[in-house]
Design a protein around this motif. Structure first.
Motif, PDB file in Angstrom:
ATOM      1  N   LEU B 163       0.618  -1.723   0.206  1.00 41.70           N
ATOM      2  CA  LEU B 163      -0.338  -0.003   0.068  1.00 41.70           C
ATOM      3  C   LEU B 163       1.051   1.213   0.100  1.00 41.70           C
ATOM      4  N   ASN B 164       2.377   1.275   0.997  1.00 39.35           N
ATOM      5  CA  ASN B 164       2.875   2.679   0.648  1.00 39.35           C
ATOM      6  C   ASN B 164       4.204   2.636   0.136  1.00 39.35           C
ATOM      7  N   ARG B 165       4.226   1.642  -0.973  1.00 36.82           N
ATOM      8  CA  ARG B 165       5.436   1.146  -1.873  1.00 36.82           C
ATOM      9  C   ARG B 165       4.237   1.574  -3.059  1.00 36.82           C
ATOM     10  N   SER B 166       4.341   0.938  -3.672  1.00 39.46           N
ATOM     11  CA  SER B 166       4.172   0.525  -4.937  1.00 39.46           C
ATOM     12  C   SER B 166       2.929   1.348  -5.498  1.00 39.46           C
ATOM     13  N   LYS B 167       2.889   1.881  -7.249  1.00 44.03           N
ATOM     14  CA  LYS B 167       1.931   1.850  -7.559  1.00 44.03           C
ATOM     15  C   LYS B 167       0.527   1.824  -7.527  1.00 44.03           C
ATOM     16  N   ALA B 168       0.465   1.095  -7.386  1.00 46.19           N
ATOM     17  CA  ALA B 168      -0.651  -0.184  -6.650  1.00 46.19           C
ATOM     18  C   ALA B 168      -1.405   0.137  -5.956  1.00 46.19           C
ATOM     19  N   GLY B 169      -0.802   0.243  -5.029  1.00 47.46           N
ATOM     20  CA  GLY B 169      -1.110   0.303  -3.808  1.00 47.46           C
ATOM     21  C   GLY B 169      -1.019   1.985  -3.937  1.00 47.46           C
ATOM     22  N   THR B 175      -8.057   5.748  -4.482  1.00 45.68           N
ATOM     23  CA  THR B 175      -9.672   5.587  -5.176  1.00 45.68           C
ATOM     24  C   THR B 175      -9.976   5.511  -3.355  1.00 45.68           C
ATOM     25  N   GLN B 176      -9.622   5.758  -2.433  1.00 44.17           N
ATOM     26  CA  GLN B 176     -10.243   5.113  -1.587  1.00 44.17           C
ATOM     27  C   GLN B 176     -10.960   6.218  -0.668  1.00 44.17           C
ATOM     28  N   GLN B 177      -9.813   7.585  -1.147  1.00 46.45           N
ATOM     29  CA  GLN B 177      -9.218   9.118  -0.114  1.00 46.45           C
ATOM     30  C   GLN B 177     -10.579   9.913  -1.222  1.00 46.45           C
ATOM     31  N   ARG B 179     -12.842   9.024  -5.196  1.00 47.56           N
ATOM     32  CA  ARG B 179     -13.002   8.303  -6.418  1.00 47.56           C
ATOM     33  C   ARG B 179     -12.654   8.572  -7.374  1.00 47.56           C
ATOM     34  N   ALA B 180     -14.043   9.739  -7.434  1.00 48.89           N
ATOM     35  CA  ALA B 180     -13.862  11.023  -8.753  1.00 48.89           C
ATOM     36  C   ALA B 180     -12.487  12.097  -8.821  1.00 48.89           C
ATOM     37  N   VAL B 181     -11.784  11.951  -7.632  1.00 48.37           N
ATOM     38  CA  VAL B 181     -10.619  12.606  -8.636  1.00 48.37           C
ATOM     39  C   VAL B 181      -9.238  11.501  -8.819  1.00 48.37           C
ATOM     40  N   ALA B 182      -9.671  10.233  -8.781  1.00 49.45           N
ATOM     41  CA  ALA B 182      -8.799   9.091  -8.690  1.00 49.45           C
ATOM     42  C   ALA B 182      -9.221   8.859 -10.272  1.00 49.45           C
ATOM     43  N   ARG B 183     -10.043   8.801 -10.984  1.00 51.50           N
ATOM     44  CA  ARG B 183     -10.675   8.410 -12.244  1.00 51.50           C
ATOM     45  C   ARG B 183     -10.005   9.677 -12.982  1.00 51.50           C
ATOM     46  N   LEU B 184      -9.935  10.835 -12.443  1.00 47.60           N
ATOM     47  CA  LEU B 184      -9.779  12.132 -13.363  1.00 47.60           C
ATOM     48  C   LEU B 184      -7.891  11.724 -13.256  1.00 47.60           C
ATOM     49  N   MET B 185      -7.522  11.161 -12.615  1.00 44.67           N
ATOM     50  CA  MET B 185      -6.226  11.471 -12.522  1.00 44.67           C
ATOM     51  C   MET B 185      -5.536   9.744 -13.809  1.00 44.67           C
ATOM     52  N   GLY B 186      -6.477   8.877 -14.350  1.00 39.95           N
ATOM     53  CA  GLY B 186      -6.335   8.252 -15.229  1.00 39.95           C
ATOM     54  C   GLY B 186      -6.598   6.806 -14.663  1.00 39.95           C
ATOM     55  N   ARG B 191     -11.412  -0.952 -11.801  1.00 43.37           N
ATOM     56  CA  ARG B 191     -10.387  -2.296 -11.383  1.00 43.37           C
ATOM     57  C   ARG B 191     -10.120  -2.098 -10.139  1.00 43.37           C
ATOM     58  N   VAL B 192      -9.555  -1.001  -9.705  1.00 39.64           N
ATOM     59  CA  VAL B 192      -8.658  -0.971  -8.583  1.00 39.64           C
ATOM     60  C   VAL B 192      -9.799  -1.676  -7.362  1.00 39.64           C
ATOM     61  N   GLU B 193     -10.964  -1.234  -7.702  1.00 36.60           N
ATOM     62  CA  GLU B 193     -11.769  -2.040  -6.307  1.00 36.60           C
ATOM     63  C   GLU B 193     -12.348  -3.307  -6.473  1.00 36.60           C
ATOM     64  N   MET B 194     -12.174  -4.308  -8.097  1.00 39.32           N
ATOM     65  CA  MET B 194     -12.022  -5.714  -8.741  1.00 39.32           C
ATOM     66  C   MET B 194     -10.975  -5.820  -7.372  1.00 39.32           C
ATOM     67  N   GLY B 195      -9.364  -5.151  -7.870  1.00 36.15           N
ATOM     68  CA  GLY B 195      -8.069  -5.833  -7.117  1.00 36.15           C
ATOM     69  C   GLY B 195      -7.905  -5.985  -5.551  1.00 36.15           C
ATOM     70  N   ALA B 196      -9.349  -4.966  -4.454  1.00 39.02           N
ATOM     71  CA  ALA B 196      -9.324  -4.673  -3.674  1.00 39.02           C
ATOM     72  C   ALA B 196     -10.105  -5.773  -3.250  1.00 39.02           C
ATOM     73  N   TRP B 197     -11.311  -6.451  -3.758  1.00 34.43           N
ATOM     74  CA  TRP B 197     -11.965  -7.740  -3.554  1.00 34.43           C
ATOM     75  C   TRP B 197     -10.968  -8.794  -3.367  1.00 34.43           C
ATOM     76  N   ALA B 198     -10.139  -8.573  -4.798  1.00 34.07           N
ATOM     77  CA  ALA B 198      -9.702  -9.516  -4.471  1.00 34.07           C
ATOM     78  C   ALA B 198      -8.109 -10.020  -3.441  1.00 34.07           C
ATOM     79  N   LEU B 199      -7.746  -9.378  -3.171  1.00 37.78           N
ATOM     80  CA  LEU B 199      -6.090  -8.960  -2.429  1.00 37.78           C
ATOM     81  C   LEU B 199      -7.329  -9.616  -0.616  1.00 37.78           C
ATOM     82  N   ALA B 200      -8.298  -8.717  -0.633  1.00 41.34           N
ATOM     83  CA  ALA B 200      -8.844  -8.901   0.939  1.00 41.34           C
ATOM     84  C   ALA B 200      -9.355 -10.568   0.811  1.00 41.34           C
ATOM     85  N   ALA B 201     -10.099 -11.087  -0.340  1.00 43.69           N
ATOM     86  CA  ALA B 201      -9.565 -12.558  -0.117  1.00 43.69           C
ATOM     87  C   ALA B 201      -8.706 -13.212   0.072  1.00 43.69           C
ATOM     88  N   VAL B 202      -7.721 -12.444  -0.464  1.00 44.46           N
ATOM     89  CA  VAL B 202      -6.207 -13.414  -0.903  1.00 44.46           C
ATOM     90  C   VAL B 202      -5.664 -13.290   1.354  1.00 44.46           C
TER      91      VAL B 202
END
Ligand code: ADP
Ligand code: MG
Lengths: 256, 295
Positions: B163-169, B175-177, B179-186, B191-202
């Motif tokens: 979460l603190n060192r990677s680009k995806a994190g 996105t958590q903080q 969402r709309a502005v995160a989309r403005l960043m491209g 996908r991030v939300e789906m990834g969060a569910w995958a991460l949590a499930a792992v």
């Protein structure tokens, strides 16, 4: 010459409220275009519509960026094509550091960002001092600088600025506008929404005036600044008809 | 028996249990922060992943490590699928509506597991048996408990690094903080939300694979850890990862203290009493910062 941004006959609704009524505008590559208008005229709505931030909007009309249609596209894709939007109220990521906010601005890029960071710290030396601080701890002016810097990190071709001077001291406003000007000189086309018409017209090459969801006046910044209505309502210059004009203006507002 | 002399032993066992609760709590917090959903299916998704691991190991004959990795890959797919197939379908969802959806997922998963694998408890054989112990300073530590603590600690550290060192994190935190502005960043926030569910499930799946060998594999296996994990997340303030991890450890420890010194019968109730107390005194949770979510 194709225009960088072309908005054609756009209608946007918030539920049953229509905020844009056949709004059309063109932004040519290169300059600063000032977008003026009273509170509630629809300026922010126009920018949000361009960015695809309003779900299922525009209801009607077309928007082209660099000749390609972008209406109905995802915000992510519109941003990735080269439009950066600095929203009203800055909207920095409050619990990311200044540095992280800048890095996330370059999220869609794959190349090195070192030079861009240097460029931004040259524009805004104060951000360098605060780079490891949470963005939420910055002052309003610093947050505005960060929001602009973050937008520039994507290397946009078009920068949409929504009221960058809102809530800032006159000195800071001057500083921000100087930088807006040099950003433009460095090659970024800017669409500038402002309440501070005097300041906006002083840096802009062209200007448009919006009223109740449509554009009512367009021309070079000088032409618009010379318009009697603009002088009266936006620049606050008193004229002989001011009393009458003021009344008419008020009545119009109530009709909305 | 020496009452105080047993304290280190009780604390150690509590920490081992608590590290599993911490994982469940972290999984719930990741999903809550990213998609504002309380995922009540977290525990049973982990249960199903554990069954898959068991199947790969016993029926599939895979080596232990690969079977467990397969279980976690399944967990990731199940998490991503749940987000994509169910959560994303909700148009203008309410908090309650989303909770109902996760309860629905929980029922589907639980029903499927009961039907497919039946109610018979099974053993998850591991290279470590609960009988292998080391004694350090009078405290008996089973290899399994030590591995549980080590694996949880490693998982939590890896999560923090991600979460603190990677680009995806970074994209996930943005996105958590907002969402709309995160989309403005491209950032492709879906996908991030789906990834969060995958991460949590792992992360939940790792908890399942740690619970399995310590108890047995059965459809109910995650109910107790799930409730304790949820309690830990609430204790930590629901939005704080560090709070969730700490909350898990605290709940494991007080539960064991109470069980040892007072009564085993009410052991499971104690964490909830602690939460009631917590909510009365500091409703924002142990470590919750002033977290304002922009909509
Ligand atoms: N979220 C919203 N829901 C309903 N109406 C809105 C919303 N946002 C703006 N409006 C309305 O749309 C019109 C244009 O607003 P806006 O674009 O914010 O104007 P401006 O930026 O020029 O001040 C106003 O009448 C405003 O009340
Ligand atoms: Mg506005």
């Amino acid at each position: 010459m194709t225009s960088l941004l072309r908005v054609e006959n756009v209608d946007t609704y918030y539920g049953l409220i229509q905020a844009l009524r056949g709004a059309s505008l063109e932004v040519q590559a290169g300059g600063i275009v000032a977008l003026l208008g009273a509170n509630g005229a629809g300026k922010t709505t126009l920018l949000k519509t361009v960015m695809g931030l309003l779900e299922d909007q525009p209801d009607k009309g077309e928007i082209f960026f660099d000749g390609q249609p972008i209406h109905g596209r995802e915000t992510e894709d519109i941003a990735r094509r080269g439009i950066a939007y600095v929203p009203e109220g800055r909207e920095v990521f409050r619990e990311l550091t200044v540095m992280e906010n800048l890095k996330i601005g370059a999220y869609a890029r794959r190349d090195a960002i070192g030079e861009d960071l240097e460029g931004i710290f040259r524009y805004f030396p104060r951000l360098l001092e605060r780079r490891d601080q949470w963005a939420g701890t910055l002052s309003g002016g610093e947050q505005q600088m960060l929001a602009i810097g973050r937008a520039l990190m994507s290397r946009p071709r078009l920068l949409l600025l929504d009221e960058p001077s809102l809530g800032l001291s006159p000195l800071l406003v001057q500083e921000i506008f100087d930088i807006v000007k040099s950003i433009n000189t460095d090659g970024v086309t800017i669409l500038l929404v402002e309440q501070n018409a005097r300041m906006a017209l002083s840096v802009a090459s062209r200007a448009l005036v919006m009223e109740r969801g449509r554009f009512v006046l367009e021309g070079s910044a000088e032409e618009v600044a010379a318009d009697p209505d603009v002088q009266e309502f936006y620049l606050g210059l008193a004229t002989e008809e001011s009393v009458k004009g003021f009344k008419r203006y008020r009545r119009k507002k109530r009709w909305r | 028996m020496d009452i105080l002399g047993n304290l280190p032993q009780v604390l150690f066992s509590g920490l081992a249990a608590g590290s599993v609760y911490a994982l469940v709590a972290l999984a719930m917090v990741i999903i809550y922060r990213t998609t504002e959903v309380l995922n009540f299916a977290q525990g049973d998704m982990a249960m199903m992943s554990t069954y898959v691991g068991l199947g790969l190991l016993v029926a599939g004959g895979l080596p232990f490590f690969w079977a467990m990795l397969g279980a976690l890959a399944f967990a990731a797919a199940l998490g991503a699928f749940s987000e994509f197939a169910f959560l994303r379908r909700a148009k203008e969802p309410t908090v309650l509506g989303l909770i109902i959806i996760t309860l629905g997922i929980e029922m589907i998963v639980f029903g499927f597991a009961s039907w497919k694998w039946g109610g018979d408890p099974r053993d998850l054989p591991t290279p470590l048996s609960p009988a292998d112990v080391v004694v350090i300073g009078g405290v008996i530590m089973s290899y399994l408990e030590l591995a549980t603590i080590a694996i949880s600690a490693t998982t939590i550290s890896a999560l923090f690094l991600f979460l603190n060192r990677s680009k995806a994190g970074l994209a996930m935190r943005a996105t958590q903080q907002n969402r709309a502005v995160a989309r403005l960043m491209g950032i492709r926030v879906r996908r991030v939300e789906m990834g969060a569910w995958a991460l949590a499930a792992v992360i939940g799946g790792i908890a399942g694979l740690l619970v399995g060998p310590a108890t047995t594999v059965e459809p109910y296996m995650m109910w107790d850890p799930m409730m304790k994990g949820f309690a830990a997340a609430v204790l930590g303030g629901m939005t704080s990862l560090a709070g969730a991890a700490l909350g898990g450890a605290i709940i494991g420890i007080i539960e064991n203290l109470f069980g040892f010194y007072v009564s085993t019968a009410f052991k499971s109730v104690v964490p909830f009493a602690a939460i009631l107390l917590m909510l009365a005194i500091k409703p924002s949770g142990l470590l919750a910062r002033h977290y304002v979510k922009k909509v």
